[in-house]
Design a protein around this motif. Structure first.
Motif, PDB file in Angstrom:
ATOM      1  N   LYS A  91       0.886  -1.194   0.027  1.00 46.51           N
ATOM      2  CA  LYS A  91       0.049  -0.134   0.002  1.00 46.51           C
ATOM      3  C   LYS A  91       1.002   1.309  -0.161  1.00 46.51           C
ATOM      4  O   LYS A  91       1.949   1.410   0.587  1.00 46.51           O
ATOM      5  CB  LYS A  91      -0.971   0.315   1.316  1.00 46.51           C
ATOM      6  N   VAL A  92       0.352   2.259  -0.739  1.00 42.86           N
ATOM      7  CA  VAL A  92       0.889   3.523  -0.615  1.00 42.86           C
ATOM      8  C   VAL A  92      -0.073   4.526  -0.341  1.00 42.86           C
ATOM      9  O   VAL A  92      -1.160   4.681  -1.037  1.00 42.86           O
ATOM     10  CB  VAL A  92       1.818   3.734  -1.831  1.00 42.86           C
ATOM     11  N   TYR A  93      -0.034   5.435   0.712  1.00 40.28           N
ATOM     12  CA  TYR A  93      -1.245   6.487   0.899  1.00 40.28           C
ATOM     13  C   TYR A  93      -0.664   7.818   0.256  1.00 40.28           C
ATOM     14  O   TYR A  93       0.487   8.273   0.915  1.00 40.28           O
ATOM     15  CB  TYR A  93      -1.429   6.424   2.349  1.00 40.28           C
ATOM     16  N   LEU A  94      -1.378   8.347  -0.611  1.00 35.04           N
ATOM     17  CA  LEU A  94      -1.027   9.566  -1.145  1.00 35.04           C
ATOM     18  C   LEU A  94      -1.772  10.533  -0.400  1.00 35.04           C
ATOM     19  O   LEU A  94      -2.989  10.488  -0.682  1.00 35.04           O
ATOM     20  CB  LEU A  94      -0.977   9.722  -2.655  1.00 35.04           C
ATOM     21  N   ASN A  95      -1.290  11.350   0.431  1.00 38.67           N
ATOM     22  CA  ASN A  95      -2.168  12.623   1.370  1.00 38.67           C
ATOM     23  C   ASN A  95      -2.165  13.707   0.290  1.00 38.67           C
ATOM     24  O   ASN A  95      -1.282  14.610   0.268  1.00 38.67           O
ATOM     25  CB  ASN A  95      -1.356  12.877   2.535  1.00 38.67           C
ATOM     26  N   VAL A  96      -3.315  14.094  -0.091  1.00 36.87           N
ATOM     27  CA  VAL A  96      -3.537  14.890  -1.122  1.00 36.87           C
ATOM     28  C   VAL A  96      -4.639  16.339  -0.323  1.00 36.87           C
ATOM     29  O   VAL A  96      -5.168  15.920   0.747  1.00 36.87           O
ATOM     30  CB  VAL A  96      -4.309  14.580  -2.460  1.00 36.87           C
ATOM     31  N   ASN A  97      -4.639  17.438  -0.922  1.00 38.50           N
ATOM     32  CA  ASN A  97      -5.399  18.465  -0.392  1.00 38.50           C
ATOM     33  C   ASN A  97      -6.637  18.100  -0.868  1.00 38.50           C
ATOM     34  O   ASN A  97      -7.190  18.316  -2.116  1.00 38.50           O
ATOM     35  CB  ASN A  97      -5.012  19.734  -0.817  1.00 38.50           C
ATOM     36  N   PRO A  98      -7.833  18.017   0.194  1.00 34.68           N
ATOM     37  CA  PRO A  98      -9.200  17.606  -0.339  1.00 34.68           C
ATOM     38  C   PRO A  98      -9.763  18.816  -1.029  1.00 34.68           C
ATOM     39  O   PRO A  98     -10.681  18.626  -2.034  1.00 34.68           O
ATOM     40  CB  PRO A  98      -9.944  17.337   1.186  1.00 34.68           C
ATOM     41  N   TRP A  99      -9.501  19.975  -0.766  1.00 32.22           N
ATOM     42  CA  TRP A  99     -10.419  21.224  -1.436  1.00 32.22           C
ATOM     43  C   TRP A  99      -9.704  21.270  -2.878  1.00 32.22           C
ATOM     44  O   TRP A  99     -10.565  21.478  -3.902  1.00 32.22           O
ATOM     45  CB  TRP A  99      -9.846  22.470  -0.807  1.00 32.22           C
ATOM     46  N   ALA A 100      -8.394  20.990  -3.206  1.00 28.72           N
ATOM     47  CA  ALA A 100      -7.801  21.011  -4.453  1.00 28.72           C
ATOM     48  C   ALA A 100      -8.487  19.884  -5.354  1.00 28.72           C
ATOM     49  O   ALA A 100      -9.005  20.058  -6.452  1.00 28.72           O
ATOM     50  CB  ALA A 100      -6.320  20.493  -4.385  1.00 28.72           C
ATOM     51  N   LEU A 101      -8.759  18.879  -4.466  1.00 30.39           N
ATOM     52  CA  LEU A 101      -9.673  17.495  -5.246  1.00 30.39           C
ATOM     53  C   LEU A 101     -11.016  17.975  -5.742  1.00 30.39           C
ATOM     54  O   LEU A 101     -11.483  17.331  -6.793  1.00 30.39           O
ATOM     55  CB  LEU A 101      -9.452  16.179  -4.291  1.00 30.39           C
ATOM     56  N   LEU A 102     -11.661  18.753  -4.684  1.00 34.83           N
ATOM     57  CA  LEU A 102     -12.964  19.230  -5.299  1.00 34.83           C
ATOM     58  C   LEU A 102     -12.930  19.892  -6.539  1.00 34.83           C
ATOM     59  O   LEU A 102     -13.766  19.948  -7.396  1.00 34.83           O
ATOM     60  CB  LEU A 102     -13.573  20.073  -4.237  1.00 34.83           C
ATOM     61  N   HIS A 103     -11.571  20.476  -7.179  1.00 34.82           N
ATOM     62  CA  HIS A 103     -11.426  21.302  -8.127  1.00 34.82           C
ATOM     63  C   HIS A 103     -10.883  20.478  -9.220  1.00 34.82           C
ATOM     64  O   HIS A 103     -10.134  20.863 -10.117  1.00 34.82           O
ATOM     65  CB  HIS A 103     -10.840  22.565  -7.913  1.00 34.82           C
ATOM     66  N   ARG A 104     -10.956  19.156  -9.147  1.00 34.33           N
ATOM     67  CA  ARG A 104     -10.394  18.043  -9.958  1.00 34.33           C
ATOM     68  C   ARG A 104      -8.627  18.228 -10.189  1.00 34.33           C
ATOM     69  O   ARG A 104      -8.241  18.308 -11.205  1.00 34.33           O
ATOM     70  CB  ARG A 104     -11.028  18.025 -11.292  1.00 34.33           C
ATOM     71  N   GLN A 105      -7.982  18.583  -8.966  1.00 31.85           N
ATOM     72  CA  GLN A 105      -6.768  18.707  -9.101  1.00 31.85           C
ATOM     73  C   GLN A 105      -5.951  17.779  -7.859  1.00 31.85           C
ATOM     74  O   GLN A 105      -6.924  17.508  -7.131  1.00 31.85           O
ATOM     75  CB  GLN A 105      -6.240  20.314  -8.699  1.00 31.85           C
ATOM     76  N   ILE A 106      -4.889  17.426  -8.260  1.00 35.36           N
ATOM     77  CA  ILE A 106      -4.176  16.529  -7.080  1.00 35.36           C
ATOM     78  C   ILE A 106      -3.040  17.314  -6.854  1.00 35.36           C
ATOM     79  O   ILE A 106      -2.018  17.597  -7.367  1.00 35.36           O
ATOM     80  CB  ILE A 106      -3.701  15.069  -7.992  1.00 35.36           C
TER      81      ILE A 106
END
Length: 326
Positions: A91-106
């Motif tokens: 497993k690899v967990y990528l910790n991303v900004n959830p608000w950026a994800l709402l704008h379809r960005q990683i």
């Protein structure tokens, strides 16, 4: 009191709603997210990056949102010859900004690697499998969709049960250890990589010369390592660091010129260590020379290692014991 309770309820419902929205968006766009992650990784590697499947969670590093990659591997361009993955992780967990994800960005700022093997090697003809990272800078005008909206700027990497091996067949060196639970703070600039590695680690061996044997053989320790790598000078500087082995505590520092034939020196010392433990830190040939020393009281230990990265050339090693009970 009732107003405070209502405010807490509203806050909790709002957080749950936002989390639910992000999770729903992630699962609804699972295939697109997988393509985005694969495309982002492709900008940084020159090899093959594989993922079994993808899940999502807030539980790994709340309030960050984690994209969980299952059965991940990284393979160099010569995998068909050597059949060794550079990375193979459950497993690899990528910790991303959830608000950026709402704008379809990683926007990836940290990651956690669970139950994995990292295998770096240099063959006798000089091939190094880390060339997977030696990519040319890709043009900003690339037609890859959304490339400009994604960001990979790692600040922290965590290793849980990760077996790390570096085998250098050309220079007769071997580093074999297991990161039990460690955290790596990373600071990358145009000219340097700065790293702090801290946590539980088990050393199988640290071998600078296979004929002489390894240092820190079969030792579980707690690391607090600080290092800087200068890309232009190809120099790794080990800043004052600590290796805590429970019964003794080593202070370590050194400098390694990474280029061909480069020099290296490593210095470690401790104020209090039993001779039996001290011998376990040293390699086999030094232990043979120290067989006559039989002191049952703690001593101060100072070890200096100096040499050149030339195949077959053994480093100079100076070992000093000091005891108030001799």
């Amino acid at each position: 009191m009732r107003k405070i309770f209502k405010w807490l309820i509203y806050t909790l419902l709002t957080v749950l709603l936002l989390c639910g929205t992000v999770l729903s968006l992630a699962y609804f766009n699972r295939d697109k997210l997988l393509q985005m992650v694969s495309r982002e990784m492709a900008q940084h590697i020159n090899g093959t990056f594989g993922i079994g499947h993808v899940d999502f969670t807030f539980l790994q590093s709340f309030p960050s949102f984690s994209i969980t990659l299952h059965h991940v591997y990284l393979r160099g361009q010569r995998y068909t010859i050597y059949h060794k993955d550079l990375l193979n992780a459950r497993k690899v967990y990528l910790n991303v900004n959830p608000w950026a994800l709402l704008h379809r960005q990683i926007s990836i700022h940290s990651l956690t690697v669970d139950n994995a093997q990292i295998f770096l090697f240099r063959t006798k003809d000089g091939y190094v499998n880390t060339d997977i990272f030696h990519t040319s800078q890709k043009s900003d005008t690339s037609s890859n969709e959304g490339k400009g909206n994604n960001h990979l700027q790692l600040e922290k990497i965590k290793f849980n049960d990760v077996h790390f091996t570096y085998a250098d067949s050309m220079k007769g060196k071997l580093v074999d250890l297991r990161f039990i639970k460690t955290s790596n703070a990373v600071n990358i600039t145009d000219s340097t990589y700065k790293v702090n590695l801290a946590g539980k680690t088990h050393f199988n061996t640290l071998t600078l010369n296979t004929e002489a044997g390894g240092f820190l053989t079969d030792r579980r320790v707690i690391l607090d390592i600080n290092a800087v790598y200068n890309k232009a000078a190809q120099r790794l500087t080990l800043l004052p660091s600590v290796i805590d082995a429970n019964t003794f505590r080593l202070r370590v520092h050194g400098v390694f010129d990474i280029h061909k034939g480069g020099s290296y020196n490593l210095h470690f010392d401790t104020d209090k260590i039993y001779v039996s433990d001290g011998k376990s830190v040293l390699h086999r040939k030094l232990n043979e020379k120290l067989k006559k020393i039989n002191i049952d009281k703690p001593v101060a230990l100072n070890v200096k290692i100096k040499g050149f990265s030339i195949a077959g050339q053994q480093p100079d090693v100076v070992v000093n014991f000091k005891s108030d009970h001799a």
